[in-house]
Every structure is written in C-alpha cells, then in structure tokens.
Design a protein around this motif. Structure first.
Motif, PDB file in Angstrom:
ATOM      1  N   HIS A   9     -52.224  17.894  52.941  1.00 22.26           N
ATOM      2  CA  HIS A   9     -51.114  18.388  53.695  1.00 22.26           C
ATOM      3  C   HIS A   9     -51.018  19.705  53.874  1.00 22.26           C
ATOM      4  CE1 HIS A   9     -46.996  19.578  54.307  1.00 22.26           C
ATOM      5  NE2 HIS A   9     -46.362  18.149  54.246  1.00 22.26           N
ATOM      6  N   LEU A  15     -43.039  19.792  49.921  1.00 24.00           N
ATOM      7  CA  LEU A  15     -42.722  18.958  48.446  1.00 24.00           C
ATOM      8  C   LEU A  15     -44.224  18.316  48.012  1.00 24.00           C
ATOM      9  CD1 LEU A  15     -41.104  17.078  46.904  1.00 24.00           C
ATOM     10  CD2 LEU A  15     -41.003  15.354  48.555  1.00 24.00           C
ATOM     11  N   ASN A  16     -45.157  18.314  49.016  1.00 20.94           N
ATOM     12  CA  ASN A  16     -46.426  17.729  48.791  1.00 20.94           C
ATOM     13  C   ASN A  16     -47.099  18.873  47.733  1.00 20.94           C
ATOM     14  OD1 ASN A  16     -47.959  14.922  49.461  1.00 20.94           O
ATOM     15  ND2 ASN A  16     -46.185  15.496  50.753  1.00 20.94           N
ATOM     16  N   SER A  18     -45.730  21.209  45.983  1.00 24.72           N
ATOM     17  CA  SER A  18     -45.095  21.094  44.592  1.00 24.72           C
ATOM     18  C   SER A  18     -45.769  20.082  43.876  1.00 24.72           C
ATOM     19  CB  SER A  18     -43.681  21.092  44.823  1.00 24.72           C
ATOM     20  OG  SER A  18     -42.928  22.188  45.557  1.00 24.72           O
ATOM     21  N   LEU A 100     -46.764   9.948  54.011  1.00 20.75           N
ATOM     22  CA  LEU A 100     -47.082   8.760  55.052  1.00 20.75           C
ATOM     23  C   LEU A 100     -46.759   9.269  56.350  1.00 20.75           C
ATOM     24  CD1 LEU A 100     -47.594   5.747  54.361  1.00 20.75           C
ATOM     25  CD2 LEU A 100     -45.636   5.243  54.899  1.00 20.75           C
ATOM     26  N   TRP A 102     -46.892   7.991  60.385  1.00 19.10           N
ATOM     27  CA  TRP A 102     -46.992   6.897  61.037  1.00 19.10           C
ATOM     28  C   TRP A 102     -47.608   5.731  60.521  1.00 19.10           C
ATOM     29  CZ3 TRP A 102     -43.929   6.092  64.749  1.00 19.10           C
ATOM     30  CH2 TRP A 102     -43.495   7.003  65.481  1.00 19.10           C
ATOM     31  N   PHE A 103     -47.016   5.539  59.309  1.00 22.84           N
ATOM     32  CA  PHE A 103     -47.380   4.307  58.449  1.00 22.84           C
ATOM     33  C   PHE A 103     -48.839   4.291  57.793  1.00 22.84           C
ATOM     34  CE2 PHE A 103     -44.127   3.420  61.506  1.00 22.84           C
ATOM     35  CZ  PHE A 103     -42.991   2.707  60.554  1.00 22.84           C
ATOM     36  N   THR A 152     -45.719  10.304  49.850  1.00 17.95           N
ATOM     37  CA  THR A 152     -44.285  10.518  50.041  1.00 17.95           C
ATOM     38  C   THR A 152     -43.899  10.124  51.531  1.00 17.95           C
ATOM     39  OG1 THR A 152     -45.146  12.631  51.166  1.00 17.95           O
ATOM     40  CG2 THR A 152     -44.528  12.707  48.903  1.00 17.95           C
ATOM     41  N   GLY A 155     -38.891   7.503  54.787  1.00 18.06           N
ATOM     42  CA  GLY A 155     -37.962   6.140  54.637  1.00 18.06           C
ATOM     43  C   GLY A 155     -37.455   5.978  53.427  1.00 18.06           C
ATOM     44  N   TYR A 160     -38.599  -0.060  52.562  1.00 16.22           N
ATOM     45  CA  TYR A 160     -40.017  -0.538  52.513  1.00 16.22           C
ATOM     46  C   TYR A 160     -40.245  -1.560  51.444  1.00 16.22           C
ATOM     47  CZ  TYR A 160     -41.707   3.438  54.834  1.00 16.22           C
ATOM     48  OH  TYR A 160     -42.191   4.260  55.925  1.00 16.22           O
ATOM     49  N   THR A 197     -37.669  11.600  51.281  1.00 19.25           N
ATOM     50  CA  THR A 197     -37.922  13.133  50.894  1.00 19.25           C
ATOM     51  C   THR A 197     -37.198  14.014  51.535  1.00 19.25           C
ATOM     52  OG1 THR A 197     -39.608  12.863  53.057  1.00 19.25           O
ATOM     53  CG2 THR A 197     -40.559  12.655  50.832  1.00 19.25           C
TER      54      THR A 197
HETATM   55  P1  FAD Z   1     -41.161  18.853  52.921  1.00 16.30           P
HETATM   56  O1  FAD Z   1     -40.567  18.615  54.019  1.00 16.30           O
HETATM   57  O2  FAD Z   1     -41.897  19.872  52.704  1.00 16.30           O
HETATM   58  O3  FAD Z   1     -40.061  18.643  51.760  1.00 16.30           O
HETATM   59  C1  FAD Z   1     -38.980  17.765  51.871  1.00 16.30           C
HETATM   60  C2  FAD Z   1     -38.014  18.040  51.232  1.00 16.30           C
HETATM   61  O4  FAD Z   1     -38.078  18.467  49.764  1.00 16.30           O
HETATM   62  C3  FAD Z   1     -37.160  19.410  51.634  1.00 16.30           C
HETATM   63  O5  FAD Z   1     -35.671  19.397  51.643  1.00 16.30           O
HETATM   64  C4  FAD Z   1     -37.790  20.574  50.882  1.00 16.30           C
HETATM   65  O6  FAD Z   1     -36.815  21.530  50.756  1.00 16.30           O
HETATM   66  C5  FAD Z   1     -37.700  19.720  49.260  1.00 16.30           C
HETATM   67  N1  FAD Z   1     -38.579  20.303  48.284  1.00 16.30           N
HETATM   68  C6  FAD Z   1     -39.758  20.731  48.485  1.00 16.30           C
HETATM   69  N2  FAD Z   1     -40.635  21.192  47.415  1.00 16.30           N
HETATM   70  C7  FAD Z   1     -39.444  21.158  46.688  1.00 16.30           C
HETATM   71  C8  FAD Z   1     -39.310  21.598  45.247  1.00 16.30           C
HETATM   72  N3  FAD Z   1     -40.349  21.918  44.361  1.00 16.30           N
HETATM   73  N4  FAD Z   1     -38.056  21.387  44.542  1.00 16.30           N
HETATM   74  C9  FAD Z   1     -36.918  20.771  45.293  1.00 16.30           C
HETATM   75  N5  FAD Z   1     -37.199  20.258  46.646  1.00 16.30           N
HETATM   76  C10 FAD Z   1     -38.276  20.358  47.189  1.00 16.30           C
HETATM   77  N6  FAD Z   1     -41.883   8.812  57.279  1.00 16.30           N
HETATM   78  C11 FAD Z   1     -42.012   7.518  56.852  1.00 16.30           C
HETATM   79  O7  FAD Z   1     -41.249   7.058  56.071  1.00 16.30           O
HETATM   80  N7  FAD Z   1     -42.881   6.822  57.753  1.00 16.30           N
HETATM   81  C12 FAD Z   1     -43.495   7.304  58.699  1.00 16.30           C
HETATM   82  O8  FAD Z   1     -44.296   6.503  59.141  1.00 16.30           O
HETATM   83  C13 FAD Z   1     -43.710   8.571  58.812  1.00 16.30           C
HETATM   84  N8  FAD Z   1     -44.490   8.994  59.607  1.00 16.30           N
HETATM   85  C14 FAD Z   1     -44.493  10.271  59.938  1.00 16.30           C
HETATM   86  C15 FAD Z   1     -45.225  10.974  60.869  1.00 16.30           C
HETATM   87  C16 FAD Z   1     -45.380  12.368  61.026  1.00 16.30           C
HETATM   88  C17 FAD Z   1     -46.364  12.847  61.913  1.00 16.30           C
HETATM   89  C18 FAD Z   1     -44.394  13.190  60.255  1.00 16.30           C
HETATM   90  C19 FAD Z   1     -44.569  14.608  60.429  1.00 16.30           C
HETATM   91  C20 FAD Z   1     -43.618  12.698  59.582  1.00 16.30           C
HETATM   92  C21 FAD Z   1     -43.565  11.205  58.969  1.00 16.30           C
HETATM   93  N9  FAD Z   1     -42.684  10.741  58.227  1.00 16.30           N
HETATM   94  C22 FAD Z   1     -42.655   9.331  58.214  1.00 16.30           C
HETATM   95  C23 FAD Z   1     -41.850  11.661  57.153  1.00 16.30           C
HETATM   96  C24 FAD Z   1     -42.847  12.111  56.156  1.00 16.30           C
HETATM   97  O9  FAD Z   1     -43.337  11.111  55.550  1.00 16.30           O
HETATM   98  C25 FAD Z   1     -42.083  12.874  55.205  1.00 16.30           C
HETATM   99  O10 FAD Z   1     -41.673  14.053  56.120  1.00 16.30           O
HETATM  100  C26 FAD Z   1     -43.053  13.655  54.207  1.00 16.30           C
HETATM  101  O11 FAD Z   1     -43.346  12.659  53.281  1.00 16.30           O
HETATM  102  C27 FAD Z   1     -42.381  14.759  53.470  1.00 16.30           C
HETATM  103  O12 FAD Z   1     -43.302  15.386  52.697  1.00 16.30           O
HETATM  104  P2  FAD Z   1     -43.503  17.054  52.744  1.00 16.30           P
HETATM  105  O13 FAD Z   1     -44.336  17.304  51.751  1.00 16.30           O
HETATM  106  O14 FAD Z   1     -43.858  17.087  54.108  1.00 16.30           O
HETATM  107  O15 FAD Z   1     -42.070  17.401  52.316  1.00 16.30           O
END
Ligand code: FAD
Length: 265
Positions: A9, A15-16, A18, A100, A102-103, A152, A155, A160, A197
C-alpha cells in the motif's frame, strides 16, 4: 515462529497501514519474529526485464523464464530478488496484505511475485516427466510453510458472496490462493477479508483488529483451505485433469477443493 509480511500500500496512514502496524505489534508481543517487505517503501521494481538477467546475451530474444532459470542456477540474480527469496525461506508463515485493486492484487505486488518466484525457485521444481509433472500444487519450495491473504475491499460482503455481482471472493482469489500460494507448496489458510472499507470508524476498527488478532493467534492451528494436491492421486497425469469420478459433471473452481484437508508436507 518466524513471520514474513509482504505488504503493498502506498500510504502508511491508510487503513492498510493501520492493519500492518497492528499485526506487527500483535505478533511481536506474542513472541514471534517478524520481517516486513513494505513494497512501496522499498521502491520495489515491479517489471521483470533484461536488468534481472546479468550476463544476458542480447543477440537472442529475451525469454524471461529461461533467463530467470539461468541466473537462479548461477547464483547471479539481482540482490533485491535474492533477499526476498531468503526471507521466504526463513519464514514459517507469510502474510500477503493488500487492498483489492481491480479484483486482484496491486501491480507492485504482482511484480514482486513475477520477479521473486524464479524458475527453479518457485516453479520448474522436481521431476518433470510423463509420470510426475513437477513438485507443485501442494509440493515445492514453500512446502511446510503457511500463507494467508489479508485483503481490504470497498465492496460489501454481499457483493462478494456466492451470488454477488462481483463474483464469489473464493473464485476471485483463486488465482492467488491456488496459483501463487498453493502452486509453490504453501499450506493456504482461509483469507482475512475486510469489506466496505469506506465505512470504517474507530469502533469498527477495534472490532476488526480483535478479529484479526484472533486469526493471527490461530494461524498455526486453523485448518487450511482443502486444495487437492496435484500428486496425491486425484488428477490424471500428464493431462492434469481431475479424475472423472471426482465431482462428476462439475467444472467450477470449487472442484479443486477436496473433502480432506491439505497435508503439510
Ligand atoms: P483507506 O482509504 O486508507 O481507509 C478507509 C477508511 O478507513 C477511511 O475512512 C479511513 O479514515 C478509515 N481508517 C483508516 N485507518 C483507520 C483506523 N486506524 N481506525 C479507524 N478508521 C481508519 N474495491 C473493491 O471492492 N473491488 C475492486 O476491484 C477495487 N478496485 C480498486 C482499484 C483501485 C485502483 C483503487 C484505488 C481502489 C479499488 N477498490 C476496489 C477500493 C479499495 O479496495 C479500497 O479503497 C481499499 O481496500 C481501502 O483500503 P485503504 O487502506 O486504501 O483504506
């Protein structure tokens, strides 16, 4: 025990991030040794190319598999690849944590697999003949080690589920769990999925980390996914099709799960 976390990440405050910090602290408190490959922080080189093949004769077309085999056998692989292979050999268990995208896994992690899983290291291992099609799918270099995905997703769980529009998570993760993990011999644990998430808050994170802690605590006791071993009698050799009396009439990915449990080498 010795645990390796392969983490992909770009943002430590995510979130990842954390979940990564939580896992490291929890495992170390429990007395485990932890190594982390933080791929973005390491600026991991994702593409496999001629720079991965010192001594490559460029009068011939570049063949990534053949060059990988050559430098692995000669001990002339790039240092970053060798270091990751050494971590894999050191570990009793490996956790792959990623959002995750793009799947599937983020490209940087796919590039880690493509470069670290060298020919002779993760594939092309064991006898390859009409009688024995390699040490793979339950056998191989990673035999005896456990692996688990922590994934993470934006969806929801229902998206799923078996009839969910995204496809069942087990099916989407099959290329990773069965292909990337079971193929080189890992004992594959059920994944730890985090859905929805964008709806995370402090209370949910606390519940999530408690559930994650429980999975980490039972990593070496839980039952693995019951993938069928290639060389245990369920498949025709060398066609590598499931024998007709097993799951007759079915062609879904679930047929590669047996009733029994993967044995652990
Ligand atoms: P973040 O965006 O960092 O956090 C998510 C939430 O958690 C935020 O509200 C944040 O404030 C909160 N948070 C973070 N840390 C903490 C903490 N310690 N305590 C409490 N709250 C906290 N999703 C799908 O389902 N399928 C897909 O195919 C898919 N494809 C994607 C492709 C791309 C290129 C991208 C950018 C996103 C895609 N997504 C998809 C969404 C993606 O899977 C999620 O955005 C990702 O898993 C969230 O993880 P993150 O660590 O980036 O979360």
């Amino acid at each position: 025990m010795k645990l390796l976390l392969i983490y992909a990440h770009p943002e430590p405050r995510s979130l990842n991030g954390s979940l990564r910090d939580f896992a490291i602290a929890h495992l170390e408190t429990a007395g485990h040794q932890v190594e982390v490959s933080d791929l973005y922080a390491m600026q991991w080189k994702a593409p496999i190319d001629v720079n991965d093949a010192p001594g490559y004769d460029d009068s011939k077309p570049f063949n990534p598999a053949i060059e990988s085999q050559r430098v692995f056998a000669a001990g002339t692989q790039p240092a970053d690849i060798e270091a990751e292979q050494a971590k894999l050999l050191w570990a009793d268990a490996v956790i792959f944590q990623f959002p995750l995208w793009w799947f599937s896994m983020p490209a940087i992690l796919k590039g880690w697999v493509e470069r670290v899983y060298a020919y002779g290291f993760a594939y092309g291992v064991g006898e390859h003949s009409e009688r024995h099609w390699g040490d793979r799918y339950g056998e191989g270099r990673m035999e005896g080690k456990r692996a688990m995905l922590v994934v993470t997703m934006g969806g929801w769980a229902s998206h799923y589920s078996g009839r969910g529009v995204n496809g069942a998570l087990d099916d989407l993760l099959f290329p990773i769990q069965h292909g990337v993990l079971f193929y080189p011999g890992f004992t594959v644990m059920p994944p730890f999925p985090v859905y929805k998430t964008s709806k995370m808050d402090a209370a949910r994170f606390e519940q999530l980390s408690a559930a994650y802690a429980a999975r980490l605590d039972s990593l070496f006791d839980d039952e693995p996914l019951p993938f069928r071993r290639q060389n245990a009698g369920d498949y025709e050799i060398p066609a590598l099709t499931l024998k007709p009396h097993i799951a007759p009439g079915r062609q879904d990915l679930g047929i590669h799960m047996g009733d029994g449990i993967q044995s652990e080498g």
